[in-house]
Design an enzyme around this catalytic site. Structure first.
Site, short mmCIF file in Angstrom:
data_model
loop_
_atom_site.label_atom_id
_atom_site.label_comp_id
_atom_site.label_asym_id
_atom_site.label_seq_id
_atom_site.Cartn_x
_atom_site.Cartn_y
_atom_site.Cartn_z
N ASP A 1 -5.19 8.32 10.92
CA ASP A 1 -3.85 7.81 11.21
C ASP A 1 -3.31 8.31 12.53
O ASP A 1 -3.65 9.40 12.97
CB ASP A 1 -2.90 8.20 10.07
CG ASP A 1 -3.20 7.42 8.81
OD1 ASP A 1 -3.12 6.18 8.87
OD2 ASP A 1 -3.56 8.04 7.79
N GLU B 1 0.85 -1.19 0.00
CA GLU B 1 0.00 0.00 0.00
C GLU B 1 0.88 1.23 0.00
O GLU B 1 1.63 1.47 0.94
CB GLU B 1 -0.90 0.02 1.22
CG GLU B 1 -2.10 -0.89 1.01
CD GLU B 1 -2.30 -1.80 2.18
OE1 GLU B 1 -1.95 -1.41 3.30
OE2 GLU B 1 -2.76 -2.93 1.97
#
Ligand SMILES: Cc1ncc(COP(=O)(O)O)c(C=O)c1O
Ligand SMILES: Cc1ncc(COP(=O)(O)O)c(C=O)c1O
Lengths: 393, 256, 393, 256
Positions: free
Chosen positions: B58, B47
């Site tokens: 995140d 990814e």
């Protein structure tokens, strides 16, 4: 045509819920319940009782005589500065804390810029005996020290946001992260008409009391429930949403949204989203935001911590795009001058956010019999240092 | 057939390690080297993170790497340029993971088209909700044969898991716990119960578990219940600490 | 029997006008006019309109649920903290500025302790466009910095009182000196129910709105216009005078006046006038005051700048001497604890002055069905530093 | 006959200088020395200030001297003790000037009795209003033959001046301008108009002008219209600057 939200959670093309799957259960729970809960008689009763006995509503609609003489028009100030905790923010936090209780949440998080929303959230958490964590940009913590002290007194934990511009945008990121990490017991009390649907609509409905009161108060004073103009500053846009709400679809009433131009709209240090922004996604909704051509969100600037946000709520994006509201950007200097003017002429120290709305009279000419209602969204006690330094008092 | 489908359906018993990294970190031009080293090290899928200023799903590690990558000059254009010849050297499935705003600004169709040209197989866009994707973007993705990957979490209801399974094409990104990246260490009972619950549902799409996988032990735990596991923050930390040359050793430590 | 003032300007044996001849014309002019002016319909209309639209009255009577549960009695808070400028003081300054205008004065002076009265005076002067000079003890200037900043913003000149204890008493001396020096164009807006007749009565009448509202608000909530207790802190005594006013002669309603015990009533650092004071003359009226056997006025101490006064108004001297009110002295520590408690339990940050009144519940037991109205005389924004330091937050 | 009346009625043309000083300043025991030196220097009457913590009709000079005197230990008892033999050496009228609270705490009757014993001729109590005096204390003052001196100011109405004249016994203390002590320098038209206006009223009591007299010139100006003039702050300043020994020279500078 309506300028209000549609069933899908959009104002025109703006709004929606652009959220990670981790937030889906929380946001969905809220979406499914918020309207149902808000119409419950018991909710209404509790909400209205607190607005009256705790917040001190109705907030007065005050005819500013000396200011009106100066600008040769009829200026009314909607006195949200007189609310408990000193700004319009508490209308929303009272509503959301009652909502959170009904959804069985026992932990509350919030983001704050000027600290007014943080104080309002800490306040309602103390009132209900719930845990409260407030995220606040490191820079805002420094420039709004009195509000940080107030949150501590009220028992809230203030967590500094250290990333990005270390202001409101970053505090919001941190709050969303917290919510992702605590999906079950936590309610996120967003402080403006931003965020994923149903937040913008829910917050607007809680703030709508402002325009509801303007209607009957103006009826008493001017024998009409329609002002010619309603003027409000726009950070995320909640005080404007509240002041506009009941006039949205009545185009006899002209709406003016005032943004922060900072050191000048094109100075590179500004928060004038309507001019500088483009359509995009911020904090879960599609709206106008300041960004690079590459889609990175730009760091905004305003002397006012409450307007220092790179987006506007989707309602305002729609009001701008459709032309329903006029958008005007006011610089730091002009706002500060208008704020000091209100002190000296009416004995009211406005929040610097609200001073932006007041500066309109130096930028736009009104007719002598125009009724202009300005949302005085908060008091300036939190801003004394900034004023004193700015004017070297 | 899309490389993702090929990879995840070949050898049904083989487990797959997938690695996330932020493009442009630690240095702007490390992207292709990292990708090549990962494949060489034995990684099954990659990814590639398109950095974003406000990556709200995140944790601090990935956020810091994104900030640095942007400072280094990473943009969507630059990334596509770096990747333009990647298929000359790399065969495993490549997925771009990015937030929706930069993709939207590039133009969703232009973005998909570019991915197709380069040989990117899928996208993970955490803040593009399922319904918006279905209503507005599905046909574009299909046109360019780009797989959009959806997430599920421990809080996702059974109905919704089935619904997401029904619209997924490559794999389901199974978030180990509802939390931002980089937060937990090791899996407890709640998580293994959740892994078991999903495994028992016999979904049509394979599942790859992400969030909270940081070492051999958690990798083994996760792949006991799922087809694969994704490591993000732990790999970024390794990049920060041991530099770009250490990739092979890191992968080895996870797999063995 | 009445506990109110008599025609000669005395409450029982207390009151009168012990003033130098230099003040005679000013005080006499006021004495002859104040009642006449106050009943004029035009005055009433202007006064009431400003109280409503500018000050934000009525201030709520808020049932403090969590506090009531804690102390097992019915606690209502009279929310003067929600008034414009944040305390009860503005009720009086609005009244007096209208009075001053009718008497043709164009220069206003005031003394201030906590700064609340100074801010309230600066505020009404700005509102009316009059010059404003505020005397404030040097020590109070330091410990109430936010209020000093507010006065400056409002265009007032703050003059430090450098003599004596450099607190409220000395600021009052300076203000009186100024008035002596400017006998024609100047009105002195005294901030409490102290000073020569007719000040105590005039100020009490302007503050009487507080108990007037309590009566009808309580009727709405408890179906009786009579609380069992009314509790208020006493510096000079104006918030207490306002809260007691309409109950003075109704002995069904018990009155509790709370004084500042500082570091302990007998510690030598106290402002508990009722215990420590003797009959004497201070600032133009005969009342109870703290003094040496030789008649020198003692320097008082309290953590609270607004209670740091060596006397009480003559009404309170009479209420004490006659036994009509119960007087209780609360230490710094107990007041601070009660203040923080209100923050954490009800989300309201009280002025430290008001915290003294709130501390009553740790000192006196009430019955479960007692209705206890506490005058929450002001908000604590001005006191954040003191709270934060005290609790090391 | 009270010494005040004797003094102010003898030699109708002679003008009189009266001096105010704060008892206990600069040093606790300077009181009698200062009084004796003043008489020797040619002063016609003396006002002995009983210091008070909160002298609100006084300016900074007298206030500061009062604060110092109190610090030095001055009290009502101490003052009476210092003055107990004053009439052995001093013949001119002596007046005590003090605020009402200390006198009230001593007891008004006890205070008057003590004054009589010592040979104090009058009192000036700026914050004891005329009506309170008339109602409550007049008979006590009369019993001990103590004259209470009342003040008038430029703002005092003609009626009230006549009323005050009617109840006064010794002299009228004519405040030169409505102001605290020690504030102006020299007299302007407003003040001389006021002096003339009062002079023309032909009051039964002589007038002595106080406040704002600081040197020979203002002394001459004031005594042009009134029987005498009182100096306070200027004398205290001289004490502070030149010490207790300089009294004779200061008085000489005023009179000549
Ligand atoms: C007084 C005041 N006005 C306005 C704002 C801006 O927020 P909004 O645009 O949501 O009204 C703030 C934000 O903190 C505020 O404190
Ligand atoms: C909030 C508050 N309460 C009470 C007081 C004490 O004054 P009073 O006794 O006149 O009510 C003050 C004085 O500044 C004050 O600011």
């Amino acid at each position: 045509m309506t300028y209000n939200i549609n069933e899908k959670g959009y104002y025109g093309e703006f709004g929606g819920a652009y959220i990670p799957e981790m937030l889906y259960p929380n946001v969905e729970e809220l979406r499914q319940n918020y309207l149902k809960v808000m119409v419950e008689p018991e909710f209404q009763e509790e909400f209205n009782a607190l607005l009256k006995d705790y917040v001190g509503r109705p907030s007065p609609l005050y005819f500013a005589k000396r200011l009106s003489e100066k600008y040769n028009t009829k200026i009314y100030l909607k006195r949200e500065d007189l609310n408990h905790t000193g700004a319009h923010k508490i209308n929303n936090t009272i509503g959301q804390i009652l909502m959170a209780k009904r959804l069985g949440k026992n932990r509350i998080i919030a983001e704050t810029g000027a600290g007014q929303h943080g104080v309002a959230t800490a306040t309602v958490c103390a009132l209900m005996g719930l845990e409260c964590i407030v995220y606040m940009g490191e820079i805002d913590i420094a420039r709004q020290a009195p509000n940080v002290a107030r949150m501590k007194m009220l028992g809230a934990t203030v967590v500094p946001a250290l990333s990005g511009s270390r202001t409101l945008k970053d505090a919001t990121n941190e709050a969303i992260r917290d919510w992702i990490n605590n999906p079950v017991n936590t309610h996120y009390i967003i402080g403006s008409v931003v965020g994923p649907h149903p937040y913008p609509d829910m917050v607007a409905r809680f703030q709508a009391i402002v325009s509801e009161e303007i209607q009957w108060q103006l009826k008493e004073k001017e024998d009409t429930s329609k002002p010619d103009y309603v003027v409000a500053c726009v950070g995320g846009g909640s005080n404007a949403a509240g002041a506009f709400y009941h006039f949205l679809d009545d185009t006899d009433v002209k709406l003016i949204a005032v943004e922060a131009a900072g050191r000048g709209v094109h100075s590179g240090e500004s928060a004038a989203t309507s001019v500088l922004g483009k359509e995009g996604i911020i904090h879960g909704s599609k709206t106008l935001l300041m960004q690079t051509p590459d889609g990175q969100i730009t760091e905004p600037y305003s002397i006012s911590a409450g307007l220092d946000y790179p987006g506007v709520g989707p309602m305002h994006a729609h009001l701008y795009k459709s032309g329903r509201a006029e958008f005007i950007a006011i610089t730091d200097d002009d706002a500060m001058t208008a704020g000091l003017d209100l002190c000296k002429m009416e004995g009211i120290i406005p929040a610097i956010e609200s001073s932006h709305a007041l500066a309109i009279f130096e930028h736009k000419k009104f007719q002598p019999d125009d009724v202009v209602v300005v949302s005085l969204s908060g008091r300036g006690d939190k801003d004394l240092d900034t004023y004193i330094k700015h004017f070297k008092l | 057939m899309n490389r993702i489908n090929q990879k995840l359906q070949e050898n049904n018993s083989e487990k797959l390690l997938s690695i996330y990294f932020t493009a442009g970190y630690p240095n702007l031009n490390d992207t292709t080297t990292i990708i090549q080293d990962l494949e060489k090290g034995g990684v099954g899928m990659i990814e590639i993170g398109l950095p974003f200023s406000d990556p709200l799903a995140d944790g601090p590690t990935i956020q810091a790497s994104s900030t640095q990558a942007l400072k280094n000059g990473m943009t969507t254009e630059v990334l596509f340029d770096q990747l333009k010849d990647i298929r000359k050297t790399v065969n495993i499935p490549l997925v771009i993971m990015g937030y929706f705003n930069p993709i939207m600004q590039f133009g969703v169709e232009a973005f998909c088209k570019k991915c197709k040209e380069i040989g990117i197989d899928g996208l993970i866009i955490p803040d593009l909700p399922v319904d918006v994707f279905n209503d507005q973007y599905k046909s574009i993705f299909e046109k360019y044969d780009i797989i959009n990957v959806f997430l599920i979490t421990p809080q996702t209801s059974e109905d919704r898991v089935r619904f997401i399974d029904s619209i997924s094409k490559g794999f389901i990104y199974m978030v180990s716990s509802a939390s931002v990246t980089g937060s937990s260490s090791g899996f407890g009972d709640t998580q293994t119960d959740y892994f078991k619950r999903i495994a028992k549902m016999n979904l049509k799409n394979p599942q790859v578990i992400g969030f909270g996988i940081s070492d051999h032990e958690t990798y083994i735990q996760a792949t006991k219940y799922a087809k694969g596991a994704i490591i993000g923050s732990a790999f970024i930390k390794n990049l920060s600490k041991n530099g770009v040359d250490n990739t092979a050793r890191f992968i080895h430590s996870i797999l063995n």
